[in-house]
Write an enzyme that holds these catalytic residues in place. Structure first.
Site, PDB file in Angstrom:
ATOM      1  N   ARG A  96      -1.774  49.916  14.775  1.00  0.00           N
ATOM      2  CA  ARG A  96      -1.434  49.019  15.872  1.00  0.00           C
ATOM      3  C   ARG A  96      -2.421  47.861  16.008  1.00  0.00           C
ATOM      4  O   ARG A  96      -3.614  48.033  15.770  1.00  0.00           O
ATOM      5  CB  ARG A  96      -1.372  49.811  17.189  1.00  0.00           C
ATOM      6  CG  ARG A  96      -0.166  50.748  17.260  1.00  0.00           C
ATOM      7  CD  ARG A  96      -0.271  51.747  18.398  1.00  0.00           C
ATOM      8  NE  ARG A  96       0.937  52.580  18.484  1.00  0.00           N
ATOM      9  CZ  ARG A  96       1.149  53.659  17.728  1.00  0.00           C
ATOM     10  NH1 ARG A  96       0.248  54.051  16.837  1.00  0.00           N
ATOM     11  NH2 ARG A  96       2.269  54.341  17.857  1.00  0.00           N
ATOM     12  N   HIS A 121       2.413  48.612  12.294  1.00  0.00           N
ATOM     13  CA  HIS A 121       2.756  48.667  10.864  1.00  0.00           C
ATOM     14  C   HIS A 121       3.304  47.344  10.317  1.00  0.00           C
ATOM     15  O   HIS A 121       4.269  47.320   9.561  1.00  0.00           O
ATOM     16  CB  HIS A 121       3.747  49.795  10.610  1.00  0.00           C
ATOM     17  CG  HIS A 121       3.152  51.175  10.707  1.00  0.00           C
ATOM     18  ND1 HIS A 121       1.800  51.412  10.660  1.00  0.00           N
ATOM     19  CD2 HIS A 121       3.740  52.392  10.848  1.00  0.00           C
ATOM     20  CE1 HIS A 121       1.575  52.720  10.768  1.00  0.00           C
ATOM     21  NE2 HIS A 121       2.726  53.336  10.887  1.00  0.00           N
ATOM     22  N   HIS A 195       2.557  56.082   3.497  1.00  0.00           N
ATOM     23  CA  HIS A 195       3.112  56.809   4.643  1.00  0.00           C
ATOM     24  C   HIS A 195       3.998  57.993   4.246  1.00  0.00           C
ATOM     25  O   HIS A 195       5.011  58.262   4.909  1.00  0.00           O
ATOM     26  CB  HIS A 195       3.893  55.828   5.531  1.00  0.00           C
ATOM     27  CG  HIS A 195       3.837  56.142   6.995  1.00  0.00           C
ATOM     28  ND1 HIS A 195       4.544  57.190   7.553  1.00  0.00           N
ATOM     29  CD2 HIS A 195       3.165  55.559   8.009  1.00  0.00           C
ATOM     30  CE1 HIS A 195       4.313  57.221   8.860  1.00  0.00           C
ATOM     31  NE2 HIS A 195       3.476  56.236   9.163  1.00  0.00           N
ATOM     32  N   ASP A 253      -1.529  62.137  16.591  1.00  0.00           N
ATOM     33  CA  ASP A 253      -1.288  60.748  16.160  1.00  0.00           C
ATOM     34  C   ASP A 253      -2.628  60.039  16.337  1.00  0.00           C
ATOM     35  O   ASP A 253      -2.783  59.186  17.196  1.00  0.00           O
ATOM     36  CB  ASP A 253      -0.185  60.131  17.028  1.00  0.00           C
ATOM     37  CG  ASP A 253       0.359  58.807  16.482  1.00  0.00           C
ATOM     38  OD1 ASP A 253      -0.101  58.386  15.400  1.00  0.00           O
ATOM     39  OD2 ASP A 253       1.225  58.203  17.136  1.00  0.00           O
ATOM     40  N   GLU A 315      -2.697  58.959   6.465  1.00  0.00           N
ATOM     41  CA  GLU A 315      -2.675  57.513   6.255  1.00  0.00           C
ATOM     42  C   GLU A 315      -4.108  57.013   6.112  1.00  0.00           C
ATOM     43  O   GLU A 315      -4.799  56.772   7.098  1.00  0.00           O
ATOM     44  CB  GLU A 315      -1.978  56.823   7.431  1.00  0.00           C
ATOM     45  CG  GLU A 315      -0.553  57.294   7.675  1.00  0.00           C
ATOM     46  CD  GLU A 315      -0.032  56.855   9.029  1.00  0.00           C
ATOM     47  OE1 GLU A 315      -0.068  55.634   9.304  1.00  0.00           O
ATOM     48  OE2 GLU A 315       0.414  57.714   9.812  1.00  0.00           O
TER      49      GLU A 315
END
Length: 351
Positions: A96, A121, A195, A253, A315
């Site tokens: 972000r 992204h 990803h 996350d 990631e």
């Protein structure tokens, strides 16, 4: 698709049409196979890994990444309430960017706010939604394929014309190795990542019975929109201290700070399939995300119904929102310099 020396590829058995883009561009699927029987299938839409087949100690073969059987499903996945980005290459900026804006050389750039007023992204039409060119293929030991992308100046409002190359190599040590390179015509920001959603029991199961190790003492503190505050959280006695392996959590996350260019930074372990995946990177963080939900709208490969804990992403990347934090690692690629990034996913049978 502009494939250089296309005749070079005609003798490849694993080179087939995967689908056709709305603008009539053809998308192809390419297969890399090593001498142990490990296979990777990669399409030039988003330079996306669609399948990764690993031979197990019991003689079976397991496909350890989530994905779709056809191009249309990949295109349609961007219309889901939250796009999964299955197996894709994320850019120009992974993660972000706060308020969808950043400054370079005292100039402010306003991006597309595609995630609660922030950019996620790379914006609405990031690198995962573009058709890449194939610039090289090698066969024999450690087969590889190189994809190239030209991202125009002001693509998604990022400055500079960016030339990106990504080489996937399938090594004889059962590693999928990713090497990225990029150059720009103007100072810009860049943060590329891969990803794939991994599931060592196969793409049609659940990752919550897997164990995870992350060699990290700190993670990024974030606000309610998952934007970094600039602070780091000490993981001592924290639920997300994975320096001792424990079960994959849900939800997660979060970006973990890592700093080893030679040692393993993360592992995923399945007792059920007797398989372990080790992650190596030269990047300063690994963002861990458990997901895969297709909201009962799209079916995954082999008619699989993916759900919120179908897979887990590792990631490897720079910190999210680094352009807006002076204390975060540098995310600016200057004109005349080269961006380089390397990540390896290694698979081993445990016994």
């Amino acid at each position: 698709m502009e494939i250089k020396h296309k005749s070079h590829f005609q003798n490849l058995s694993g080179y087939k049409l995967f689908g056709i883009m709305p603008d009539k561009e053809e998308i192809y699927s390419f297969e890399l196979t090593n001498k142990n029987g490990m296979k990777a299938q990669i399409i030039n839409y988003g330079a996306t890994v669609t399948s990764l087949q690993i031979p197990l100690s019991n003689g079976k073969i397991v496909d350890v990444v989530l994905g779709f059987d056809n191009l249309q499903a990949y295109l349609d996945s961007y219309n889901l309430p939250s796009a999964p980005y299955f197996g894709t290459t994320v850019g120009r900026y992974a993660g972000r960017i706060h308020n969808a804006s950043f400054k370079i050389n005292d100039k402010t750039f306003q991006l597309s706010p595609n995630n609660n007023g922030n950019t996620l992204h790379g914006g609405n039409f990031g690198f995962g939604r573009k058709a890449w060119n194939v610039t090289d293929i090698t066969s024999g030991e450690n087969p590889s394929i190189t994809f190239g992308l030209l991202s125009d100046d002001y693509d998604e409002n990022f400055p500079g014309e960016l030339h990106v190359y990504l080489t996937y190599t399938l090594t004889e040590k059962n590693e999928l190795k990713l090497e990225y390179k990029a150059t720009t015509t103007e100072d810009t920001v860049i943060n590329l990542t891969h990803h794939s959603y991994f599931n060592l029991n196969g793409h049609d199961s659940n990752v919550l019975d897997h164990e995870m190790f992350i060699k990290s003492a700190k993670m990024l503190e974030t606000d309610e929109n998952n934007i970094p505050t600039g602070n780091l959280i000490d993981l001592l006695n924290h639920d997300f201290d994975f320096r001792t392996p424990k079960k994959c959590p849900f939800p997660i996350d979060n970006s973990f700070v890592v700093n080893s260019k030679t040692e393993v930074i993360a592992k995923l372990i399945s007792a059920k399939s007797n398989l372990q995946m080790s992650v190596y990177t030269d990047q300063p963080s690994v963002h861990i995300y458990v997901g895969g939900n297709c909201f009962d709208t799209l079916k995954g490969k082999e008619n699989t119904a993916y759900h919120p804990s179908s897979g887990i992403c590792f990631e490897t990347q720079n910190f999210p929102d680094a352009p807006n934090h002076k204390r975060f690692p540098n995310s600016v690629l200057k004109k005349g310099e080269e961006y380089m990034q390397k990540t390896v996913y290694r698979f081993e049978n445990l016994n």
